[in-house]
Write a protein that holds these residues in place. Sequence first.
Motif, PDB file in Angstrom:
ATOM      1  N   GLY A  41     -16.208 -49.556 -50.277  1.00 32.27           N
ATOM      2  CA  GLY A  41     -15.717 -50.053 -49.011  1.00 32.27           C
ATOM      3  C   GLY A  41     -16.714 -49.880 -47.890  1.00 32.27           C
ATOM      4  O   GLY A  41     -16.340 -49.792 -46.711  1.00 32.27           O
ATOM      5  N   PHE A  42     -18.002 -49.865 -48.228  1.00 32.56           N
ATOM      6  CA  PHE A  42     -19.049 -49.693 -47.223  1.00 32.56           C
ATOM      7  C   PHE A  42     -19.082 -50.877 -46.266  1.00 32.56           C
ATOM      8  O   PHE A  42     -18.852 -52.023 -46.649  1.00 32.56           O
ATOM      9  N   THR A  43     -19.416 -50.594 -45.009  1.00 31.70           N
ATOM     10  CA  THR A  43     -19.713 -51.645 -44.040  1.00 31.70           C
ATOM     11  C   THR A  43     -21.198 -51.975 -44.143  1.00 31.70           C
ATOM     12  O   THR A  43     -21.974 -51.200 -44.712  1.00 31.70           O
ATOM     13  N   PRO A  44     -21.642 -53.112 -43.601  1.00 30.21           N
ATOM     14  CA  PRO A  44     -23.078 -53.402 -43.612  1.00 30.21           C
ATOM     15  C   PRO A  44     -23.903 -52.296 -42.945  1.00 30.21           C
ATOM     16  O   PRO A  44     -24.998 -51.965 -43.412  1.00 30.21           O
ATOM     17  N   ALA A  45     -23.402 -51.725 -41.855  1.00 36.70           N
ATOM     18  CA  ALA A  45     -24.128 -50.643 -41.192  1.00 36.70           C
ATOM     19  C   ALA A  45     -24.255 -49.433 -42.110  1.00 36.70           C
ATOM     20  O   ALA A  45     -25.303 -48.776 -42.171  1.00 36.70           O
ATOM     21  N   GLN A  46     -23.189 -49.120 -42.826  1.00 32.35           N
ATOM     22  CA  GLN A  46     -23.234 -47.990 -43.758  1.00 32.35           C
ATOM     23  C   GLN A  46     -24.156 -48.283 -44.936  1.00 32.35           C
ATOM     24  O   GLN A  46     -24.851 -47.381 -45.428  1.00 32.35           O
ATOM     25  N   LEU A  47     -24.167 -49.535 -45.396  1.00 37.60           N
ATOM     26  CA  LEU A  47     -25.083 -49.914 -46.468  1.00 37.60           C
ATOM     27  C   LEU A  47     -26.527 -49.706 -46.037  1.00 37.60           C
ATOM     28  O   LEU A  47     -27.354 -49.188 -46.788  1.00 37.60           O
ATOM     29  N   ALA A  48     -26.829 -50.120 -44.807  1.00 34.24           N
ATOM     30  CA  ALA A  48     -28.183 -49.976 -44.294  1.00 34.24           C
ATOM     31  C   ALA A  48     -28.579 -48.510 -44.222  1.00 34.24           C
ATOM     32  O   ALA A  48     -29.668 -48.113 -44.655  1.00 34.24           O
ATOM     33  N   ALA A  49     -27.706 -47.679 -43.677  1.00 33.90           N
ATOM     34  CA  ALA A  49     -28.004 -46.256 -43.541  1.00 33.90           C
ATOM     35  C   ALA A  49     -28.103 -45.575 -44.901  1.00 33.90           C
ATOM     36  O   ALA A  49     -28.954 -44.697 -45.112  1.00 33.90           O
ATOM     37  N   SER A  50     -27.233 -45.963 -45.840  1.00 33.87           N
ATOM     38  CA  SER A  50     -27.280 -45.347 -47.171  1.00 33.87           C
ATOM     39  C   SER A  50     -28.578 -45.703 -47.878  1.00 33.87           C
ATOM     40  O   SER A  50     -29.187 -44.860 -48.553  1.00 33.87           O
TER      41      SER A  50
END
Length: 715
Positions: free
Chosen positions: A640-649
Amino acid sequence: MQPANINHTYTLFVSGTASGSATLPSTAAAGAVEVPVTVTFNNYGISIASVSGNSVTLVDSGTNGIVGSTTVTYAKSGGGTGTISVPVPLTGTVNFTIKDSYNNLATLCAACHAQGKYLYSAYALDTATGAWSSANPTMNLDISTQFQTSQHANATASSSTQSTSSLTVGAGSQTLVVPAGLTWINLGQTVYIASTTAPATQYMTGIVTSYNPLVPGTNPLTGSLVVNVTSVVGSGSNASWNVTTLSPVAAPTATATAFPGFFNFRAGGGTSQQIYPFDMSLATDQGTTPGGTTSGLSIRNGGNTEFTLTSPNSSTVYLSAAGNTQLNNTAGTYVCNHCHNGLGAIDYINDVQGTSSARVIWGDSTLTCITCHDTHNTPDGKPSNANLRIPVKLTYHADFQSTSNPRGGNNSFLDGTAYAGLGGTDLSALGNATVCVFCHQGRDSGLTEYVATKAKADFYANPTTAISGQGSVNDHHFSEAALLWSKNAWEFPTTTYPATTAATQPQTYSYGNAAHQAINCYGCHMDTASDSSGTTGGHTWLPSVLTCQKCHGTNVTSFDQVPASAQYSSSLSLGEAPTVGEQIGGAPQGTATYGTCASGATACSGLVGDVVKQFNAENICYNTTSCSFVNCTTGASYTGFTPAQLAASFNLYMTSCSNSGPHSYIHNIDYVAEILHDSITALGGAPGGDRPQGGRPFTDYRTFNWNTLEYPSIP
């Protein structure tokens, strides 16, 4: 079988058939019925951990022996589907062969590239003994020994460390404190614990059950290693122990870390399994049906395990897809040979994979001399080239494929950009390191991950929209070359994210570490250090801290003690002279807390800790050892990642995952600080400290033209 001729670097290939079954839950549309599963093992490769008498200990077999496991999918009576895992252990009599991966090509090169003496070329008289002996050393450095003990060769390399924990020889669980970030330590691995005073008469053998740092965020990190000891030699206590993957009786002669990623035939680990021979001339993978091939063109085997399900109804109980009751399971993929087979990589370097000019690979190979060197040929006609191969295309990725570019090669980094260090516009400045960048820029980038997810959510317009079922993404590790040139990380478009005011400015990033770029990969990794140990520099490719001291001063005694040029993280006290290790910091590597920073600064530090704290605020925890994101409460994989979380991960993976090396950030501290600062902002935080200023605009993934962007061939 002759056990004396077998060692831990060999692989055992098992063939046989086994049967098992599982009972469906009562919620299944077919009812709580038993479904039998048959698995055929076809040259299923398992690494040998140790040899004792006529017995071998296998790395992947575990306590249940050799097990083939498959997932059975069933329709639920109330709608939807469920899955169950069916393990099928192999029992009874089996056929097996044992093979090594030793490459005679390296021996051929070693015939000349090893230091020694020409037997009759020059003689000298020893006046003390009156004896004459050969006195003329060869002109060659001892490259062969360096190579054999390197991570690339993985031939005679030992993986060892030392612990000062007081232990008493005995079976059962033993806990030792060792350094953190040792990438050769894996769960289920066999290790030897030998006393430093009497290694031949006082040692223990066991399986790694846990490996966690004790004090996350400190500098340097220390780790807790737990080993289940299964056999012992000798008795008594000792306060100092050597932990190694080699037999303690013969003391290790090398300090390099073995790199198991080159062993493509290793099954059970879930990666890079291949059945040989392997035809590199085929445009796509063949052999997808159990026991055979799909087209008759392939000489590859169908897979190392083949599952057959006896189903009451193949539309309600099946393998992989509805109606399917047979499944050929092999983890090997064609593209793995790009880096993970030392001979298959040559076809990729020459850009002939999938063509009639490609070769047939007859076995696994680590990186070998001819992988990087075109023997006795200088491709660009320059002596300074050192006979290094020049890749025709720097990068391969499925996203670059088109009708005119079926193999997906491109002369750019994985983020679609050419070399831009110091303002340059082409790839020529990579020089002799081009062959290094060919593999050491990872397998994915911010660009390729953007392409993979842009249809699900708009990274630029809706960065905080959750994507149902979306897990984290990573770069596939070992992206240090990309970091050096400020490439491939997930870059952000504006100084605030998402852009909230008209005053928001486009974000800028660095061109890379100019000093490190000037000496290139080989300037540090192949430098001749002055410690005369023979275990760093040259063709060991292991950098020495003595090389760092040439520029950073003799006070630097470890890689993470290089002084930082600014106070990037606000986690440190103001006025403190920070090191790069402190600035980047760390996060928990243990599994007990799933990687939470809830306990404060003692659990996390620096920019990495600041990013992890932002994830923790969303109940997402990050484990830097397993490089995974989980639900902080349950420990289950987080989706359930957001695009912002995907980028940071993605940026956390690239800069702090232990699989990418414990000090990957030192290649380009400014770029690492930039992308971690921006990751904190993207997650809704307010990063403290100083963000390095960049000289170029962010890489806008929306502008990449997949079919027409093509940089000139590498000079």
